[in-house]
Every structure is written in C-alpha cells, then in structure tokens.
Design a protein around this motif. Structure first.
Motif, PDB file in Angstrom:
ATOM      1  N   GLY A  60      59.750  79.810   7.316  1.00  0.00           N
ATOM      2  CA  GLY A  60      60.362  78.947   7.221  1.00  0.00           C
ATOM      3  C   GLY A  60      58.950  78.242   7.958  1.00  0.00           C
ATOM      4  O   GLY A  60      58.580  77.552   7.188  1.00  0.00           O
ATOM      5  N   ASN A  61      58.020  78.974   8.956  1.00  0.00           N
ATOM      6  CA  ASN A  61      57.656  78.295   9.111  1.00  0.00           C
ATOM      7  C   ASN A  61      56.064  78.131   8.657  1.00  0.00           C
ATOM      8  O   ASN A  61      55.155  77.181   8.793  1.00  0.00           O
ATOM      9  N   PRO A  66      62.494  74.501   5.172  1.00  0.00           N
ATOM     10  CA  PRO A  66      63.338  74.092   5.868  1.00  0.00           C
ATOM     11  C   PRO A  66      64.782  75.501   5.796  1.00  0.00           C
ATOM     12  O   PRO A  66      65.085  75.832   5.041  1.00  0.00           O
ATOM     13  N   THR A  68      68.164  74.828   5.957  1.00  0.00           N
ATOM     14  CA  THR A  68      69.191  74.755   5.463  1.00  0.00           C
ATOM     15  C   THR A  68      69.115  75.840   3.382  1.00  0.00           C
ATOM     16  O   THR A  68      69.372  76.307   3.024  1.00  0.00           O
ATOM     17  N   GLU A 420      71.190  73.707  13.811  1.00  0.00           N
ATOM     18  CA  GLU A 420      71.272  72.206  13.142  1.00  0.00           C
ATOM     19  C   GLU A 420      71.480  71.907  14.089  1.00  0.00           C
ATOM     20  O   GLU A 420      71.426  70.839  14.689  1.00  0.00           O
ATOM     21  N   ASN A 425      66.077  70.433  13.198  1.00  0.00           N
ATOM     22  CA  ASN A 425      66.335  69.596  12.231  1.00  0.00           C
ATOM     23  C   ASN A 425      65.470  68.375  12.412  1.00  0.00           C
ATOM     24  O   ASN A 425      65.000  68.175  12.947  1.00  0.00           O
ATOM     25  N   ALA A 426      65.857  67.815  10.474  1.00  0.00           N
ATOM     26  CA  ALA A 426      64.662  66.775  10.522  1.00  0.00           C
ATOM     27  C   ALA A 426      65.184  65.393  10.965  1.00  0.00           C
ATOM     28  O   ALA A 426      64.126  64.543  11.611  1.00  0.00           O
ATOM     29  N   ASP A 437      59.510  67.223   7.141  1.00  0.00           N
ATOM     30  CA  ASP A 437      58.499  68.346   6.650  1.00  0.00           C
ATOM     31  C   ASP A 437      58.547  69.497   7.126  1.00  0.00           C
ATOM     32  O   ASP A 437      58.890  71.188   6.569  1.00  0.00           O
ATOM     33  N   ASN A 438      58.527  69.631   8.177  1.00  0.00           N
ATOM     34  CA  ASN A 438      58.743  70.358   9.096  1.00  0.00           C
ATOM     35  C   ASN A 438      58.849  70.687  10.495  1.00  0.00           C
ATOM     36  O   ASN A 438      58.621  70.034  11.361  1.00  0.00           O
ATOM     37  N   VAL A 439      60.775  70.974  10.293  1.00  0.00           N
ATOM     38  CA  VAL A 439      61.270  70.704  11.732  1.00  0.00           C
ATOM     39  C   VAL A 439      61.821  71.748  12.992  1.00  0.00           C
ATOM     40  O   VAL A 439      61.545  71.207  13.528  1.00  0.00           O
ATOM     41  N   TYR A 440      60.308  72.781  12.584  1.00  0.00           N
ATOM     42  CA  TYR A 440      60.199  73.066  13.778  1.00  0.00           C
ATOM     43  C   TYR A 440      58.874  72.724  14.295  1.00  0.00           C
ATOM     44  O   TYR A 440      58.806  73.195  15.676  1.00  0.00           O
TER      45      TYR A 440
END
Length: 724
Positions: A60-61, A66, A68, A420, A425-426, A437-440
């Motif tokens: 993920g990171n 992402p 989802t 979410e 989330n985005a 691009d990176n929701v984190y």
C-alpha cells in the motif's frame, strides 16, 4: 544455581542423540528444529510483507496501491489458492518417504519461495502503471499461495509429527519459538536504522530499503533452515503400510464430526478484526514523527520481545491450568488492554507513543500466548480426527480450511470499508490538499489520524471479543489427548500384527497399555489437597492420568460389549460373510438400522456414513467393475515402499561417494552414471506407486463398506481374544 547448570549440561550431553525416558525427541533434533526455525522466520519476516492484505504497508504505502485495489487483487489471489491448497493437501497426505511427510518440503518449497521473494522486491515498480503494479503483485502472490504456504505448512506441522506426546510437542514448540524469534527481532531492529542510512529520514516506505535487506535475508534464512531437513525425524502413530487417498468432499465429511476443528476455526473466522490496530505504531513513526529512528528500533525490539515470554512460561501455564483456561484468560485480558489504547491515542506529547507501546507489549504477549498454543491445538485436533475416523488426514485439513478462505474473502471487505468510512480515501486526500495517488497521506492530518486510529482500536476490541467465545466450548484436555494416542497405538499394533509388520517394541508397548487398563480402569482419581507436598501432588497427578487413560482404553477394548458395538459387529459380520462381490445385498439391512438409531447420535452418524459408502460403492462397481470386483493385494505397497527405501539409501550413498571423490580429486564419472541410473529407477518406482495408489483408491471406493466391516470384525476378534 551452579548445580542446576551442571545438571543441565549433563542432561544435554546424555540426551543429545537419544531421547529422555518417556519422551521421543532428542535434544539434537530440538536444537536443529529451533535453529533451523531462525532461518524459516527470516523468510517469513520478508515474505509476510509481500502477502496481499488490506493493511499491507509495503504494497500500500511503498508500492502505492490503494486499499480498494489491494482488496480486488487480494480476492483473485485467494481464489487462485483454492486449487493450489487442494493440490498441496493431496501431496502431503500422499507423501510416503524415508524423509517423512513434511521434511522434504523444507527444501523443495524453500528454494522457489526465496526466488519469488527476491524477484518481488527487485521488480521496478516505480516505472510501472497502476494496472501493471497490480498484475505483478497478484502473480507473485499466486506463487506465494502455493510455495510459501506449503513451506509454512511444513514448518508448522513438523512439530505435530515429531512426537505423539502433546506435552512434549508443547515443550518442543516453546524451545523452538524462543530461539527462532531471534530473527524477526534482529530484522525489526535493523529495518529503521537501514532506512535512515539509505533515505536520510525516518521513512520506512522506500523500496530501496527492502532491496538492500530482503534478498540476503531470504538466502541466509533458507541456508539455516536446511538444519530441519538434515537433523529431524518424523514419528506418526499409524500402521506402517497405511496408504491415504482421500478427496476433498470425503475429507470435509470426515472433518464434519470433529467439533474441535470447528471451534478453533470459528474463533479465527469471527475474530478477524482483532489485529486491526496493528499498523498504528508504524503510522505514528512515519506520519506523526512520534519518535526517532533509533527510538523506533527500540520500540520494535520491545514489542517483538513480547512473543518471547509466552514460550518460556507457556508450558508451565498449560501444565498447571490446561490449554482451555489459558486461552480464555489470555483472550479476555487481550480485550481489556486493546480497549485501554483508545484514550491513549488521543494523548498529546511524545510520552503518548511509549504508553501505547506498553499496552501493545501486553497485547502482543497475550496474543503470542494464544499463538504459542496453536500448533499444539492443531496437533491435538488431528489426533482426535484419527481417533474418531481411523484416518490421518493432516494435509486435507488445509483443504477443508478453504472454507475459512471463503469466509475471509467476505470478512476482508470489512476493513477496507472501515478505512474508507473513517477517511482513508482519495476524496478526503484531495480535500486536505494531498494527492489522490497516495491516500495514506491523509494520516499527516492530526485530527483524521486520531479518528482513524480510534476506529481501528474499536474494531479490534470487537474482533477480540468474538474470538474468545468459541473457546468456552473447547474441552479436549491434555489427559484426553494422551488417552486417545494410547488407543491409536493399540489399533495400529493390531493392524501391524495382522500384516506381519509388528516389532517387539510395538508388542511390548501394546501389552503395557492393556495391562494399565486392566489394573486401573476400576480405580477413581484421588483428590489433590493443599496439604500434600510437591512430590505427592506430582505423583497423584500421574496416578490420576493413568486412571483416566486406563478408563478410555478399557472402553475401547470393551466396545463390543455395548449395544452400539454389538449392533455394529452383527451387521459387519453379515457384510463380511456376504463377500466382496455380494455385500451390496446387505444395503437394505443397513438402511433399516437408521430408524433404530433414534436417540443415539454416534450410531446415527456411523449409520449415515455407512449408507453413503454403500451408495458410492454401488456406483463405482457399476461403472468400473461390471464383471465383479477383484481383490486388491496391498502387499504390493510393501514391496514398492521397500524398493523406494533401498533406492533412497543407495542414492545417498552415491552422493556421499561423489562428494568424497571430489575432495580426494578422484574420477567420479562412473558414480555420476550410477546416480543417474538410480534417479531413473526412483522416478519409475514413484510412478508405479502413483499408479498402484490410484488402483487401490478405486478398489477402496468399490468395497469400502466391506473393508470397514472386515476391520470391525477383526477388531472384535482382537479385543475378544485378549486375556483380561
């Protein structure tokens, strides 16, 4: 203290190659298993970060997929694992080798796992599109589904077959866990330090860090793990010439009556949210800069150290209180300490992370105590399965576990939904001025960080609460397990005696089991009082164990004096008297028993199983044996297995001769030619065994009611022939 140290070294020397009295495993085997486990744990540490899951920070990171999208490819990965798991289970249960059921796979599955892990890390993700990243990660995970999971199965299950003694298995696992957990502790300390040196800041989410650390860690881990293959020996209580050939549906039906399998499995299935808080410490370090790289190294070492202590005091707790009480206590305390994290996450200042570490340490200690007991629980469950069905289906438990994979597919959607909903989330990232691009990146926001972490902690409390409930129904005690193994030994003895393969040692063992049953079955356990000395209490516990074991064995050898036993024998005798080609005529008689079973659950289960076997036999005979069933001579297995053992010994001798020749610089061409010839013979022998096994499986399906009836009659005659 000095005397105890001297006694310890004396015992190590005395029992290095020979097991202590009443035990089965030497100290050399335990040491090899434990040190080899260090290597396995290095592999596990690396590959676990590559396995698809919603909370995976490497995928993920670091790679940048992402939640989802991770969940979508996770589903595909799990689905791909269904046929691979069934294949793995079939391979394990079909394995019959001098090397054992699990040992060979330490090598054959370890090598491809290391290759896959190294390849995963070295892929140029920074130059890939999102779709390509997802495809690459998915393909590697499909490979991990087979090779890595197979390696884990072999490593985890080998303890189950080293000894038939549940307490000894627990002790071995304790030593193994203490030593092998050195590797993740080392890796956890070095990871943030190396990250600091490579990146110049505190980030753990840079692929360069993993490319430097993981490949050498994987290779060294595999080289160390070879000790398990070289220096351990498997010991399974079953007849020497028993060949297992069972399909998934049959395995599912066989396991259906194993209540302990469903209890332990259910605990995991409904407690899936318990580990939701697991990413919080890493997030605090990376997104909140709650500590320095050096401090984080100390923190990971502290938290990792929590798994050490259950391995030290776990065996003592199990001996004193039993697995059930320990499991319930540790899970209830776990709920409390997870809940205590909720107010901590809202604290201000640098002290907050250290308070959280204290609670997580206790949580990990309690969780590790439960994990410490899992191998012993699973081994006991398999013993119980063999006890109630007569079949050892270790591998097929993995196949039946696919039910859990289906459940996990559904439940795994919950955590991404929580992420979410909580704001990971985005849309929220864009609102806060970060890239979609990176929701984190939303975790850099203090308020949102606290909100998301609070939700994860609450989810963990719910998961931990659900996890403990099934264990209130677990009642397979350590003494019950010992009694079951004694019964299995007795059954195996009679089967080996009938095939002419019983040893003097096995005979003496069976005589001792029967003698204990005759002597102690009418005795009653003695109450242990506070006024007794430690020695008296220990002797009383041993005496009480022998009494309980004696009662179980006595019930076994007197089974045919019960109403259920008499009915089973009478119908079995009719089936046997009818013969292999006419026993189907007794089908009506078996079905007529069902109305008579009312109120007797055990007899209902057996009768329904017998009716099913008749239906399969009728269909198989009609399709494959239209001219009548010809008896299969299973003596052919003895010949083929003996030949396999001889070839294997010859191959090892030639390999050693080649090594010696190379060292002495003498010609080895003839030896290489001989080795090639032996390999060819081995392949032909394995092909013959595979062919004969299929023939035998078809024959068994056609006459299974007859075979079971014959075993029942033989069992009746064996027990009636005992002089008791």
């Amino acid at each position: 203290m000095k005397d105890k140290i001297i006694d310890l070294f004396t015992s190590l020397k005395k029992y290095w190659k020979t097991a202590p009295e009443g035990r089965f495993v030497s100290f050399k085997e335990i040491a090899s298993l434990a040190v080899g486990g260090i290597g396995i744990k290095f592999i596990v540490y690396c590959v676990n970060t590559m396995i698809l899951s919603v909370g995976n920070t490497l995928i993920g990171n670091t790679i940048g997929i992402p939640p989802t999208a991770i969940y979508a490819i996770y589903i595909l990965s799990v689905i791909s694992g269904f046929p691979l798991t069934a294949l793995r289970a079939k391979m394990i249960d079909s394995t019959r080798s001098m090397k054992g059921k699990y040992r060979p796979y330490i090598i054959t599955m370890g090598i491809p796992t290391v290759i896959l892990g190294t390849g995963f890390i070295l892929m140029p993700y920074e130059n890939m599109s999102m779709v390509t990243k997802c495809v690459v990660v998915l393909l590697f995970n499909i490979g991990f589904q087979f090779f890595y999971n197979f390696l884990l199965d072999a490593n985890d299950s080998i303890v189950n077959v080293l000894s038939p003694n549940s307490i000894e298995r627990t002790d071995i696992y304790a030593v193994k866990s203490i030593i092998e957990n050195i590797s993740p502790s080392i890796a956890s300390i070095f990871l943030p330090i190396v990250a600091r040196l490579i990146t110049g800041d505190n980030t753990l989410y840079d692929m360069r860090v993993y490319r430097v650390l993981y490949p050498p860690m994987l290779v060294v881990g595999f080289l160390i793990s070879v000790l398990i293959y070289v220096n351990t020996k498997e010991r399974i209580v079953q007849p020497k010439n028993r060949v297992i050939q069972i399909g998934f549906i049959d395995a599912l039906k066989a396991v259906a009556g194993n209540k302990y399998f469903w209890i332990v499995s259910l605990a995991g299935w409904i407690g899936f949210l318990e580990g939701s808080f697991g990413t919080i410490l890493g997030w605090l370090y990376n997104y909140r800069e709650a500590c320095s790289a050096g401090q984080y190294a100390v923190i990971t070492a502290i938290v990792g150290n929590a798994s050490l202590w259950p391995n030290i005091f776990g065996p003592v707790l199990i001996r004193r209180f039993g697995k059930k009480r320990v499991l319930i206590f540790s899970n209830v305390m776990n709920i409390i300490f997870i809940a205590l994290m909720l107010p901590v996450i809202k604290m201000q200042g640098q002290s907050m992370i250290w308070v959280l570490v204290a609670f997580i340490f206790v949580n990990q200690l309690l969780t590790s105590l439960g994990h410490f007991m899992n191998p012993s629980l699973n081994a006991d469950i398999r013993d119980y399965q063999q006890y109630i069905t007569g079949h050892r289906i270790d591998g097929m438990f993995s196949a039946v576990g696919l039910i859990g994979s289906v459940i996990t597919l559904a439940t795994s959607a919950v955590l991404p939904a929580i992420y979410e909903k909580a704001g990971l989330n985005a849309q929220k990232a864009v609102e806060l001025g970060y890239s979609a691009d990176n929701v984190y990146d939303v975790l850099y926001n203090v308020d949102l960080f606290q909100s998301i972490c609070s939700v994860l902690i609450i989810a963990s409390v719910v998961g931990a609460t659900l996890n403990v409930i099934p264990f209130f129904f677990y009642d397979l005690t350590e003494v019950k397990q010992k009694a079951m193994v004694e019964v299995l030994r007795l059954r195996a003895y009679f089967e080996d005696k009938a095939s002419g393969s019983v040893s003097a040692e096995n005979q003496q063992e069976a005589e001792d089991i029967i003698a204990n049953a005759v002597t102690n079955h009418n005795s009653e356990p003695v109450a242990i009082t506070k006024g007794m000395s430690k020695t008296e209490k220990r002797l009383m516990r041993i005496c009480n164990e022998n009494i309980e074991i004696a009662k179980t064995v006595w019930d076994e050898i007197n089974y045919f004096n019960t109403d259920l036993g008499r009915m089973e024998y009478e119908i079995s005798k009719k089936i046997v008297d009818a013969g292999e080609n006419n026993f189907l005529n007794e089908f009506r008689a078996v079905k007529a028993l069902l109305p008579l079973c009312e109120g007797n659950k055990e007899f209902i289960r057996k009768t329904k199983s017998q009716i099913h076997d008749f239906q399969i036999a009728e269909k198989t005979t009609r399709e494959h044996f239209p001219n009548g069933v010809v008896e299969f001579d299973d003596a052919i297995f003895t010949d083929l297995f003996d030949e396999a053992d001889k070839i294997e010994i010859a191959i090892n001798d030639v390999i050693n001769s080649i090594k010696q020749g190379k060292e002495e610089k003498t010609p080895v061409d003839n030896l290489k030619a001989e080795l090639k010839s032996l390999r060819k013979q081995q392949a032909e022998n394995e092909l013959s065994i595979k062919h004969v096994t299929k023939e035998n499986a078809l024959y068994i399906r056609a006459v299974k009611p007859y075979i079971n009836a014959k075993k029942c009659v033989e069992k009746y005659e064996n027990y009636k022939g005992l002089k008791i």
